[in-house]
Structures are given as C-alpha cells and as structure tokens.
Write a protein that holds these residues in place. Sequence first.
Motif, mmCIF file in Angstrom:
data_model
loop_
_atom_site.group_PDB
_atom_site.id
_atom_site.type_symbol
_atom_site.label_atom_id
_atom_site.label_comp_id
_atom_site.label_asym_id
_atom_site.label_seq_id
_atom_site.Cartn_x
_atom_site.Cartn_y
_atom_site.Cartn_z
ATOM 1 N N GLY A 336 47.344 -32.030 43.130
ATOM 2 C CA GLY A 336 47.702 -32.649 44.395
ATOM 3 C C GLY A 336 48.621 -31.819 45.250
ATOM 4 N N ASP A 337 48.727 -30.530 44.971
ATOM 5 C CA ASP A 337 49.659 -29.689 45.721
ATOM 6 C C ASP A 337 48.929 -28.898 46.802
ATOM 7 N N GLY A 338 49.168 -29.234 48.062
ATOM 8 C CA GLY A 338 48.649 -28.460 49.182
ATOM 9 C C GLY A 338 47.143 -28.342 49.217
ATOM 10 N N ILE A 339 46.454 -29.372 48.773
ATOM 11 C CA ILE A 339 45.004 -29.267 48.650
ATOM 12 C C ILE A 339 44.321 -29.841 49.890
ATOM 13 N N ALA A 340 43.215 -29.228 50.265
ATOM 14 C CA ALA A 340 42.348 -29.730 51.326
ATOM 15 C C ALA A 340 40.912 -29.568 50.837
#
Length: 474
Positions: A336-340
């Motif tokens: 869930g870290d900086g995801i797109a």
Amino acid sequence: MDNIILATDSYKTSHFKQYPPGTTKVTSYIEARPGGTWDRVVFFGLQAFLRQYLTKAITLADVLEAETIFKAHGVPFNKAGWLHIIKKHHGLLPVGIEALPEGSVVPVGTPLVQIWNTDPECFWLTSYLETALLRAIWYPSTVATLSWHARQSLAHFVHATTDGDADSILSFMLHDFGARGVSSQESAMLGGAAHLINFSGTDTVEGLVAVMRYYDAEAVPAFSVPASEHSTMTAWGQDQEADAYANMMQEFPTGIVSIVADSYDYVNAVRNIFCIDLKDLVQVRAGQGRVVIRPDSGEPVPTVLFTLEKLGGAFGFTINSKGYKVLPDHVRILWGDGIAVPQMEGLLATMQQQGWAAENIVFGMGGALLQKVNRDSLRFAMKANEIEVGGEVREIAKQPKTDPSKASKAGAQAVVYDGMSNIRVIPQKQLNAWSGNLLEQRFIRGALVNESTFDQVRERAKKPFTNAQVKKVA
C-alpha cells in the motif's frame, strides 16, 4: 458553506444581465469530453448533491448574506431574482434535472446530466448552478472511473492466474486508504463512496456514511480489519519487535489481521521473525483467519517477490489448475505504499512471470485513488446547448477553431439504447423515433424522483455499455 447562492463563481452573478432580451429558458448539459485519461466514465454523485443541497429551501437570510458579500466583492447581485424564488417557489430552486442512472459506465462524450429552469423568470439560474453541480459530479465520477478501470486491470491478472471465485478475490483486492490524503471531509466522503461501487474494502469511514445516507444502503457495504501502524509497533521498541507482532496475532486470534513489518529491517522481519520465530503462531491461523504482512517501503517488485519466496518456503504453497503458486490461505501480502494502477499492473505481471498467482497479494491506495485526479482527468464540462428567446427555441453551441476538442453539443440532448449494448446520443427532438431516453428526470422544483439504491449503482457498474465511442445520430 450551505448557502447555495454562494456556491458559484463570482463572475456568474452578473450573467442575469447578459442573456438576450426575452430569454425565458436555458438548458445545459454535463459530459466528460473525449481526450481525457480514459475512454469510459462511471457516472456517480448527483443524488448525494441533490439530497444534501437542493432539497433545502433558500431563505431571506441566505439572500441577505449573499447580497452583503457580493456587493463588497464588487460584482452585481440579482437580489430580485432570488427573492422571487423565495416568494413564488418557497425557496426551492425552480429547475429540472435529468440524468443517466448512477453507476452507468458509458463512453466519454455521453451527456450525463441535463438541467433547465422551470420558471421563465429564472432563465439565469441554470448556468448559475454550474460551479456547484459540475463539482458535485466530476470528482466522484472520476474516482469511480479510476477505481472501475483499476478493477478491470486487476481482473485480467486474476482471471489469468487464479482458479478461485474471481469476483470474491477482486472485491477485496484494492483497499481505500485515502481519507487522510484528500482536501476535505466531503472529498473523503464522496471519493470513498465512489470507490465502493467497485470494491468492498475501505478504511475511509466517510465513504460508508455517504452510501448509507445518500444511497440508502441497508447494511454497511464495505469492510476493514484490525491493522497495525508504525506507532503501535515501534512503541514496543526494536528489541521487542517480535513481541509486537505476536501481540497482534494474540489480541486478534481469528479473522484477518494486517501487520506492518518495515519499522526497522523488513528482510529480517520476514525471514527470521515471521518465518521462524513466530511461525507456529502464524500457523495457528490456518482455518481461523489470515495474517497479512505489509511492507510499507522499498521497491515493490523485489520486495514482494522476496516476501513470496520466503513465505512460500516457510509455509508452503500449492499449484492451482492454471499452474500458478498460491500461498496457504492464512498468509498473504498487502502492498500500500505509493501505489497506482500502472505499478500494480507491473507488479502483477512480474508475479505472473515468476509463477505466482495474483490472489497472493492485495493493494491499498490512498492519494493516487482519491486525490491525484482533477477535472481535466476526464475533461468534464457543463455547457449551454439550448435557449428560448421570445418563444423561439435556439440551439446553441461553442465551436472554437483554436481547439475543436472543446466543441459542445447543440440542442437539448437524449441518450438512447440501441439494443446491442451500445448507446447513441441523439437530439431530444428525435426521441419519437427511439424507445426510451436514458436521461431520466431526477429532480424537479425541490423534489427528487427516480432515485437509486447503492446496490443498484453497483449492479449497473458491472454491466458497461460496450461501445468504446458514442454513436451519434445526425
């Protein structure tokens, strides 16, 4: 900010003086113009706006407040027009609004909403409401569209690499963590609700409130789980890192528990603490729930592949019918870290190449889901398309030679279904030749009609119209 008279652009206060003499009606429509990020748009948000703002009558206090502000601001104010609405319409706005059913997935270029004044003396009101109405629609529709396309991308990898219940896997594969990253509580509410059209996992509580308050969801439509954060893990100190993880599993002995594991040394946490020191405690979860390990920093691809290999080595894996490795059901990963979306696609593609099924991981999105969008993401616009002057109906449109992509539609519009999962945009005057207008009345002079439940919104999003572009009828 509940005075609808103030929910406008300053320059609009002078427009009541700018229409041709004898104007009695102005009709405008809203669309996502072609040329934006996606070729389809998920329509959502109108009903929430109507319930929250347009069912409330304006008052004399609202008019006097607006008069004071606009006069000091240096712009004209149509006090007589607003007092007329109070006197004749008891403060309820004399407009009609028709729109597609919410949750509809349609090609860009499709009119989503059409609005007109129902009182000839209030011809100026249609465009006055543009700022509030367009804002109420572009944001939740854009988040719903982003989330919908994310589900389509995830579905590709789920169908290719898993043999389980694809819908069940997909429904919880993208979790909303965006509440803290948006600009306001209302943004969290509308964006959070929009995401729930496509997924059933969220930590944005305001989104739950929205679908229950504005879309009559009878039950809470999404879920979350006990999860740690760095404050609760580092509170134990590095020397008691294993105790912090153990405490999570002991305090929440059944169901899903999510544990962030990168407070100090993520490699050590996975390799030694989870896979060796706490292996038996993780194994107890089998048949009772799931331990989700959360790396919250580092490069996604190597970090996730490392985690898969270590967890697979410690807890085993099976090979599904499609030939891909699946961890035991009680062990999973959350990134869930900086995801797109592009990063999710790249990570899942690499996992597939390495023989791992997509169901081994779930994702969390925050700012990239609820905040990294704007009105130009889908080129949303509201434009006047028809007026009546002295009893004469005039079709109007903009046709800028400097940017033809901004050309608008002339004449009142209708949207019809051709019976083959395609829709067509036609002039409203041609409706007799077609059966049914998908732009149905939603609001008339303060009253809401043809409302949708959230279950209906969700179901519509599962059945997109198949044409990639709007088919126009001359």
